[in-house]
Design a protein around this motif. Structure first.
Motif, PDB file in Angstrom:
ATOM      1  N   LYS A 151     -44.724  33.026 -57.101  1.00  0.00           N
ATOM      2  CA  LYS A 151     -45.413  31.766 -57.364  1.00  0.00           C
ATOM      3  C   LYS A 151     -44.621  30.622 -56.753  1.00  0.00           C
ATOM      4  O   LYS A 151     -43.410  30.709 -56.585  1.00  0.00           O
ATOM      5  CB  LYS A 151     -45.563  31.557 -58.874  1.00  0.00           C
ATOM      6  CG  LYS A 151     -46.502  32.546 -59.543  1.00  0.00           C
ATOM      7  CD  LYS A 151     -46.654  32.213 -61.014  1.00  0.00           C
ATOM      8  CE  LYS A 151     -47.627  33.167 -61.691  1.00  0.00           C
ATOM      9  NZ  LYS A 151     -47.792  32.870 -63.128  1.00  0.00           N
ATOM     10  N   PRO A 152     -45.286  29.520 -56.398  1.00  0.00           N
ATOM     11  CA  PRO A 152     -44.547  28.369 -55.870  1.00  0.00           C
ATOM     12  C   PRO A 152     -43.537  27.853 -56.890  1.00  0.00           C
ATOM     13  O   PRO A 152     -43.747  27.954 -58.099  1.00  0.00           O
ATOM     14  CB  PRO A 152     -45.656  27.328 -55.622  1.00  0.00           C
ATOM     15  CG  PRO A 152     -46.920  28.101 -55.538  1.00  0.00           C
ATOM     16  CD  PRO A 152     -46.739  29.276 -56.451  1.00  0.00           C
ATOM     17  N   LEU A 153     -42.436  27.333 -56.410  1.00  0.00           N
ATOM     18  CA  LEU A 153     -41.452  26.687 -57.276  1.00  0.00           C
ATOM     19  C   LEU A 153     -42.094  25.466 -57.913  1.00  0.00           C
ATOM     20  O   LEU A 153     -42.658  24.610 -57.225  1.00  0.00           O
ATOM     21  CB  LEU A 153     -40.237  26.262 -56.457  1.00  0.00           C
ATOM     22  CG  LEU A 153     -39.137  25.517 -57.222  1.00  0.00           C
ATOM     23  CD1 LEU A 153     -38.352  26.497 -58.081  1.00  0.00           C
ATOM     24  CD2 LEU A 153     -38.205  24.798 -56.264  1.00  0.00           C
ATOM     25  N   ARG A 154     -42.026  25.389 -59.220  1.00  0.00           N
ATOM     26  CA  ARG A 154     -42.615  24.249 -59.936  1.00  0.00           C
ATOM     27  C   ARG A 154     -41.563  23.146 -60.032  1.00  0.00           C
ATOM     28  O   ARG A 154     -40.620  23.246 -60.800  1.00  0.00           O
ATOM     29  CB  ARG A 154     -43.095  24.693 -61.321  1.00  0.00           C
ATOM     30  CG  ARG A 154     -44.194  25.747 -61.254  1.00  0.00           C
ATOM     31  CD  ARG A 154     -44.516  26.344 -62.602  1.00  0.00           C
ATOM     32  NE  ARG A 154     -43.376  27.103 -63.124  1.00  0.00           N
ATOM     33  CZ  ARG A 154     -43.445  27.877 -64.216  1.00  0.00           C
ATOM     34  NH1 ARG A 154     -44.575  27.991 -64.878  1.00  0.00           N
ATOM     35  NH2 ARG A 154     -42.379  28.518 -64.632  1.00  0.00           N
ATOM     36  N   LEU A 155     -41.732  22.118 -59.217  1.00  0.00           N
ATOM     37  CA  LEU A 155     -40.720  21.077 -59.032  1.00  0.00           C
ATOM     38  C   LEU A 155     -41.153  19.765 -59.679  1.00  0.00           C
ATOM     39  O   LEU A 155     -42.237  19.248 -59.390  1.00  0.00           O
ATOM     40  CB  LEU A 155     -40.480  20.859 -57.536  1.00  0.00           C
ATOM     41  CG  LEU A 155     -39.483  19.771 -57.146  1.00  0.00           C
ATOM     42  CD1 LEU A 155     -38.068  20.158 -57.582  1.00  0.00           C
ATOM     43  CD2 LEU A 155     -39.527  19.508 -55.638  1.00  0.00           C
ATOM     44  N   GLY A 156     -40.296  19.235 -60.540  1.00  0.00           N
ATOM     45  CA  GLY A 156     -40.503  17.897 -61.068  1.00  0.00           C
ATOM     46  C   GLY A 156     -39.781  16.884 -60.199  1.00  0.00           C
ATOM     47  O   GLY A 156     -38.643  17.121 -59.793  1.00  0.00           O
ATOM     48  N   VAL A 157     -40.428  15.776 -59.882  1.00  0.00           N
ATOM     49  CA  VAL A 157     -39.835  14.731 -59.041  1.00  0.00           C
ATOM     50  C   VAL A 157     -39.850  13.421 -59.819  1.00  0.00           C
ATOM     51  O   VAL A 157     -40.908  12.984 -60.304  1.00  0.00           O
ATOM     52  CB  VAL A 157     -40.609  14.577 -57.717  1.00  0.00           C
ATOM     53  CG1 VAL A 157     -40.104  13.359 -56.939  1.00  0.00           C
ATOM     54  CG2 VAL A 157     -40.473  15.841 -56.876  1.00  0.00           C
TER      55      VAL A 157
END
Length: 377
Positions: free
Chosen positions: A5-11
């Motif tokens: 799964k795509p990396l779930r990134l918080g920005v």
């Protein structure tokens, strides 16, 4: 083959980070300082530094799923980098304050991110630490007047590179980063008074030592001994906790060091260095750990990278839901992870909701005070 799964990134960006630097205001903390800086024509550069990090990430073509905050607190940088994103929070204040940063960080964590990328300085790191603690790894994009904390990449581009490595499933170390900040009023008076405010989990590019590449039985035994030493230290720090010992030879090495009988293809329970129960059933496990703090020690089983659902079905969904991801001690040598050739660790607990909850990136203990972050599906 199951796809990662795509990396779930918080920005998250503190738009006012570093705003007092060029004007020699010795920091950016406090509404009056920010107002003074803006009145003197200071530029807000934090979002540009986040854009630089995200542009490196975009150019890597790594698969990411970004969640962020409206406007200057993240969305503008995502938009400028060309990466798709979802806004989950819009701050009420145009001139955002510390409470906006903390609220945004909490909402991002609640949304299920794997790692939080933030731009700011030491004041921002304090805000992030208040909200995050050790819930998810964080990585700072340096944008402040003062950077004493150990949670920042050396440059914005370096931050983007580390996140790209994570997203591609490369071995990325995890370290404890100190959050430190100085008293800005004292600093303006010529005194540097730095305080330690906490620690956070920080991903860092992994530097392989020569021994890791050499292989061989003797080296493998030394690495496992280091892993054992790390887990034993955790046990010593938690004498009242139950430690549920899963299947596999790496776990067996811990039991051997404690001189306790081990069920190689089963699950045992120990407490304060003593055996509580051997080869337990799922129901017995639930019953014995119902009222005690509990840690689960498991390793990678088989060539396909399973950590649940192969030889440890006694670890029921009810048990795993109860202890949570934060109480799982996953242990494996770097060699074993490298043999997966980038394939993620696998979950097959029999509960799709639980598998989704545990998916993302897990901390894997690979030596004494040595950990990596590894993707899980």
């Amino acid at each position: 083959m199951t796809e990662k799964k795509p990396l779930r990134l918080g920005v998250l960006v503190n738009p006012f980070a570093g705003i007092g630097g060029a004007l020699a205001l010795k920091g950016s903390d406090g509404a009056k300082i920010r107002e003074k800086a803006l009145a003197q024509g200071a530029q807000k550069l934090a979002k540009d530094k986040m854009t630089k990090a995200l542009t490196v990430l975009a150019e890597s073509e790594a698969a990411v799923q970004i969640k962020t905050v409206a406007g200057e607190m993240g969305a503008d940088s995502c938009d400028q980098s060309g990466l798709p994103f979802e806004v989950i929070f819009t701050p009420a204040n145009k001139q955002t304050e510390a409470q906006d940063t903390e609220q945004a960080a909490r909402l991002l964590i609640d949304s299920g991110i794997d790692v939080l990328l933030f731009a700011g300085g030491d004041g921002t790191a304090r805000n992030i630490c208040n909200a995050v603690r050790d819930k998810v790894p964080v990585l700072g994009v340096p944008a402040g007047c003062k950077i004493h904390s150990g949670v920042y990449a050396v440059t914005p581009s370096a931050a983007g590179q580390v996140v790209a490595l994570m997203a591609k499933g490369e071995l990325v170390s995890e370290m404890e980063g100190e959050v430190r900040d100085i008293d800005e009023d004292a600093f303006r008076a010529g005194k540097v008074l730095a305080r330690h405010f906490g620690d956070m989990r920080v991903p860092a590019e992994l530097s392989y030592i020569q021994a890791v590449k050499m292989g061989g039985r003797e080296h493998e035994e030394l690495v496992i001994a280091d892993i054992v030493a790390h887990v034993l230290e955790v046990m010593e720090d938690l004498p009242e906790a139950m430690f549920v010992m899963g299947s596999g030879t790496t776990v067996a090495a811990i039991m051997e060091h404690l001189a306790l009988p081990n069920t190689l293809l089963g699950v045992d329970i120990i407490k304060n260095g003593e055996l509580v129960a051997s080869d337990v059933t799922a129901q017995t496990l639930l019953s014995l750990t119902q009222t005690a703090p509990t840690k689960l020690v498991i390793t990678v089983i088989g060539g396909q990278g399973h950590i649940l659902g192969r030889g440890n079905q006694q670890l029921s969904p009810a048990f795993l839901h109860r202890i949570g991801k934060e109480n799982m001690l996953v242990i494996a040598t770097k060699q074993k992870l490298q043999q997966l050739e980038g394939r993620p660790l696998r979950l097959d607990s029999g509960d799709s909701e639980l598998d989704a909850l545990l998916a993302g990136h897990l901390q894997v203990i690979t030596g004494y005070h040595d950990k990596v972050l590894y993707p899980v599906v």
